[in-house]
Design a protein around this motif. Structure first.
Motif, PDB file in Angstrom:
ATOM      1  N   VAL A 169      57.766 -81.360  73.604  1.00  0.00           N
ATOM      2  CA  VAL A 169      57.598 -82.390  72.583  1.00  0.00           C
ATOM      3  C   VAL A 169      56.285 -83.113  72.821  1.00  0.00           C
ATOM      4  CG1 VAL A 169      58.596 -84.461  71.554  1.00  0.00           C
ATOM      5  CG2 VAL A 169      60.092 -82.676  72.431  1.00  0.00           C
ATOM      6  N   THR A 170      55.420 -83.107  71.815  1.00  0.00           N
ATOM      7  CA  THR A 170      54.167 -83.863  71.827  1.00  0.00           C
ATOM      8  C   THR A 170      54.162 -84.734  70.573  1.00  0.00           C
ATOM      9  OG1 THR A 170      52.971 -82.147  70.613  1.00  0.00           O
ATOM     10  CG2 THR A 170      52.955 -81.984  73.012  1.00  0.00           C
ATOM     11  N   PRO A 171      53.227 -85.674  70.467  1.00  0.00           N
ATOM     12  CA  PRO A 171      53.213 -86.521  69.274  1.00  0.00           C
ATOM     13  C   PRO A 171      53.024 -85.746  67.968  1.00  0.00           C
ATOM     14  CG  PRO A 171      51.854 -87.499  70.971  1.00  0.00           C
ATOM     15  CD  PRO A 171      52.250 -86.149  71.466  1.00  0.00           C
ATOM     16  N   GLY A 172      52.369 -84.613  68.014  1.00  0.00           N
ATOM     17  CA  GLY A 172      52.083 -83.882  66.791  1.00  0.00           C
ATOM     18  C   GLY A 172      53.023 -82.740  66.476  1.00  0.00           C
ATOM     19  N   ARG A 173      53.776 -82.247  67.463  1.00  0.00           N
ATOM     20  CA  ARG A 173      54.634 -81.096  67.190  1.00  0.00           C
ATOM     21  C   ARG A 173      55.719 -80.927  68.241  1.00  0.00           C
ATOM     22  NH1 ARG A 173      50.750 -75.907  67.668  1.00  0.00           N
ATOM     23  NH2 ARG A 173      52.657 -74.734  67.845  1.00  0.00           N
ATOM     24  N   ILE A 174      56.671 -80.070  67.918  1.00  0.00           N
ATOM     25  CA  ILE A 174      57.763 -79.720  68.819  1.00  0.00           C
ATOM     26  C   ILE A 174      57.815 -78.202  68.872  1.00  0.00           C
ATOM     27  CG2 ILE A 174      60.248 -79.822  69.204  1.00  0.00           C
ATOM     28  CD1 ILE A 174      60.251 -82.427  67.574  1.00  0.00           C
ATOM     29  N   ASP A 175      57.740 -77.653  70.096  1.00  0.00           N
ATOM     30  CA  ASP A 175      57.765 -76.201  70.267  1.00  0.00           C
ATOM     31  C   ASP A 175      58.983 -75.785  71.067  1.00  0.00           C
ATOM     32  OD1 ASP A 175      55.286 -75.637  69.013  1.00  0.00           O
ATOM     33  OD2 ASP A 175      54.236 -76.352  70.799  1.00  0.00           O
ATOM     34  N   LYS A 176      59.611 -74.668  70.657  1.00  0.00           N
ATOM     35  CA  LYS A 176      60.708 -74.102  71.431  1.00  0.00           C
ATOM     36  C   LYS A 176      60.092 -73.247  72.535  1.00  0.00           C
ATOM     37  CE  LYS A 176      63.167 -70.496  70.248  1.00  0.00           C
ATOM     38  NZ  LYS A 176      64.066 -69.556  69.588  1.00  0.00           N
ATOM     39  N   LEU A 177      60.318 -73.640  73.781  1.00  0.00           N
ATOM     40  CA  LEU A 177      59.748 -72.920  74.911  1.00  0.00           C
ATOM     41  C   LEU A 177      60.688 -71.855  75.447  1.00  0.00           C
ATOM     42  CD1 LEU A 177      58.262 -75.986  76.817  1.00  0.00           C
ATOM     43  CD2 LEU A 177      57.113 -74.473  75.197  1.00  0.00           C
ATOM     44  N   LEU A 178      61.984 -72.143  75.427  1.00  0.00           N
ATOM     45  CA  LEU A 178      62.957 -71.248  76.038  1.00  0.00           C
ATOM     46  C   LEU A 178      64.307 -71.443  75.382  1.00  0.00           C
ATOM     47  CD1 LEU A 178      63.253 -69.272  78.482  1.00  0.00           C
ATOM     48  CD2 LEU A 178      63.865 -71.243  79.843  1.00  0.00           C
ATOM     49  N   GLU A 179      65.046 -70.352  75.202  1.00  0.00           N
ATOM     50  CA  GLU A 179      66.402 -70.423  74.667  1.00  0.00           C
ATOM     51  C   GLU A 179      67.350 -69.855  75.706  1.00  0.00           C
ATOM     52  OE1 GLU A 179      68.929 -68.639  70.925  1.00  0.00           O
ATOM     53  OE2 GLU A 179      66.783 -68.990  70.691  1.00  0.00           O
ATOM     54  N   LEU A 180      68.339 -70.635  76.095  1.00  0.00           N
ATOM     55  CA  LEU A 180      69.279 -70.236  77.139  1.00  0.00           C
ATOM     56  C   LEU A 180      70.663 -70.052  76.522  1.00  0.00           C
ATOM     57  CD1 LEU A 180      68.178 -72.893  79.755  1.00  0.00           C
ATOM     58  CD2 LEU A 180      67.541 -70.485  79.744  1.00  0.00           C
ATOM     59  N   GLU A 181      71.301 -68.924  76.847  1.00  0.00           N
ATOM     60  CA  GLU A 181      72.640 -68.642  76.345  1.00  0.00           C
ATOM     61  C   GLU A 181      73.508 -68.151  77.490  1.00  0.00           C
ATOM     62  OE1 GLU A 181      73.079 -66.728  72.376  1.00  0.00           O
ATOM     63  OE2 GLU A 181      71.007 -66.149  72.766  1.00  0.00           O
ATOM     64  N   GLY A 182      74.795 -68.255  77.332  1.00  0.00           N
ATOM     65  CA  GLY A 182      75.750 -67.701  78.288  1.00  0.00           C
ATOM     66  C   GLY A 182      75.571 -68.253  79.690  1.00  0.00           C
ATOM     67  N   ASP A 183      75.440 -67.357  80.677  1.00  0.00           N
ATOM     68  CA  ASP A 183      75.344 -67.758  82.075  1.00  0.00           C
ATOM     69  C   ASP A 183      74.002 -68.383  82.424  1.00  0.00           C
ATOM     70  OD1 ASP A 183      77.880 -66.836  82.485  1.00  0.00           O
ATOM     71  OD2 ASP A 183      77.253 -64.857  83.203  1.00  0.00           O
ATOM     72  N   ALA A 184      73.011 -68.231  81.596  1.00  0.00           N
ATOM     73  CA  ALA A 184      71.687 -68.792  81.885  1.00  0.00           C
ATOM     74  C   ALA A 184      71.596 -70.278  81.564  1.00  0.00           C
ATOM     75  CB  ALA A 184      70.629 -68.036  81.084  1.00  0.00           C
ATOM     76  N   ARG A 185      72.643 -70.835  80.945  1.00  0.00           N
ATOM     77  CA  ARG A 185      72.591 -72.249  80.571  1.00  0.00           C
ATOM     78  C   ARG A 185      72.590 -73.147  81.801  1.00  0.00           C
ATOM     79  NH1 ARG A 185      77.468 -73.240  76.977  1.00  0.00           N
ATOM     80  NH2 ARG A 185      78.323 -71.696  78.366  1.00  0.00           N
ATOM     81  N   LEU A 186      71.895 -74.259  81.703  1.00  0.00           N
ATOM     82  CA  LEU A 186      71.839 -75.252  82.770  1.00  0.00           C
ATOM     83  C   LEU A 186      72.970 -76.262  82.589  1.00  0.00           C
ATOM     84  CD1 LEU A 186      68.006 -75.945  82.671  1.00  0.00           C
ATOM     85  CD2 LEU A 186      69.209 -74.379  84.178  1.00  0.00           C
ATOM     86  N   PHE A 187      73.428 -76.829  83.668  1.00  0.00           N
ATOM     87  CA  PHE A 187      74.435 -77.897  83.657  1.00  0.00           C
ATOM     88  C   PHE A 187      75.715 -77.479  82.946  1.00  0.00           C
ATOM     89  CE2 PHE A 187      70.253 -80.154  83.038  1.00  0.00           C
ATOM     90  CZ  PHE A 187      70.049 -80.401  84.372  1.00  0.00           C
ATOM     91  N   GLN A 188      76.219 -76.297  83.230  1.00  0.00           N
ATOM     92  CA  GLN A 188      77.410 -75.817  82.541  1.00  0.00           C
ATOM     93  C   GLN A 188      78.664 -76.569  82.970  1.00  0.00           C
ATOM     94  OE1 GLN A 188      78.000 -71.613  82.492  1.00  0.00           O
ATOM     95  NE2 GLN A 188      75.804 -71.227  82.502  1.00  0.00           N
ATOM     96  N   ASN A 189      78.783 -76.878  84.249  1.00  0.00           N
ATOM     97  CA  ASN A 189      80.011 -77.476  84.754  1.00  0.00           C
ATOM     98  C   ASN A 189      79.903 -78.976  84.956  1.00  0.00           C
ATOM     99  OD1 ASN A 189      81.124 -74.907  84.876  1.00  0.00           O
ATOM    100  ND2 ASN A 189      80.312 -74.566  86.932  1.00  0.00           N
ATOM    101  N   GLN A 190      78.822 -79.562  84.542  1.00  0.00           N
ATOM    102  CA  GLN A 190      78.612 -80.983  84.768  1.00  0.00           C
ATOM    103  C   GLN A 190      78.507 -81.705  83.441  1.00  0.00           C
ATOM    104  OE1 GLN A 190      75.098 -81.421  87.053  1.00  0.00           O
ATOM    105  NE2 GLN A 190      75.833 -80.219  88.762  1.00  0.00           N
TER     106      GLN A 190
END
Length: 136
Positions: free
Chosen positions: A92-113
């Protein structure tokens, strides 16, 4: 003649009473204006409180939420957003928002928290994912 004087006096009193009933005094106008200012002030402060607290979200619970954020510059951020069952890492910058990474399934962060510790754990996992050492 006495009747006409009495009649004219009575008609004058009724006209004066009718005329004074239609006149709005400055005190009445000031009171109405003050009440309007108070009501508008209460309304404005309620709107301000709702905006600051983030109340009245119309999205369904759990469908879209910001999991964590990390400032990487004065006006740049990395934001981890949960969208349904996916997680998106956004730049996120003042001029735009870019998708850097998409995480699905087991690659997701903070799954159990529910409430992750943002500062240390997020930064470590982000470094692992960006370096390709994703053993999450």
């Amino acid at each position: 003649m006495a009747v006409s004087v009495a009649g004219s006096g009575y008609a004058g009193d009724a006209g004066a009473a009718k005329q004074s009933a239609n006149i709005i005094s400055y005190a009445d106008a000031l009171q109405w204006l003050l009440a309007l200012v108070v009501v508008l002030g209460l309304f404005g402060s309620l709107i301000w409180l709702l905006r600051k607290s983030g109340g009245l979200s119309l999205a369904g619970k759990g469908q879209l939420s910001v999991i964590s954020g990390l400032s990487v510059g004065v006006r740049e951020k990395l934001v981890l957003v949960k969208v349904g069952e996916k997680q998106l890492l956004l730049g996120v910058t003042p001029g735009r928002i870019d998708k850097l990474l998409e995480l699905e399934g087991d690659a997701r962060l903070f799954q159990n928290q529910e409430n992750p510790q943002v500062n240390g754990l997020f930064a470590q996992k982000l470094q692992q994912v960006l370096q390709g050492k994703s053993d999450v």
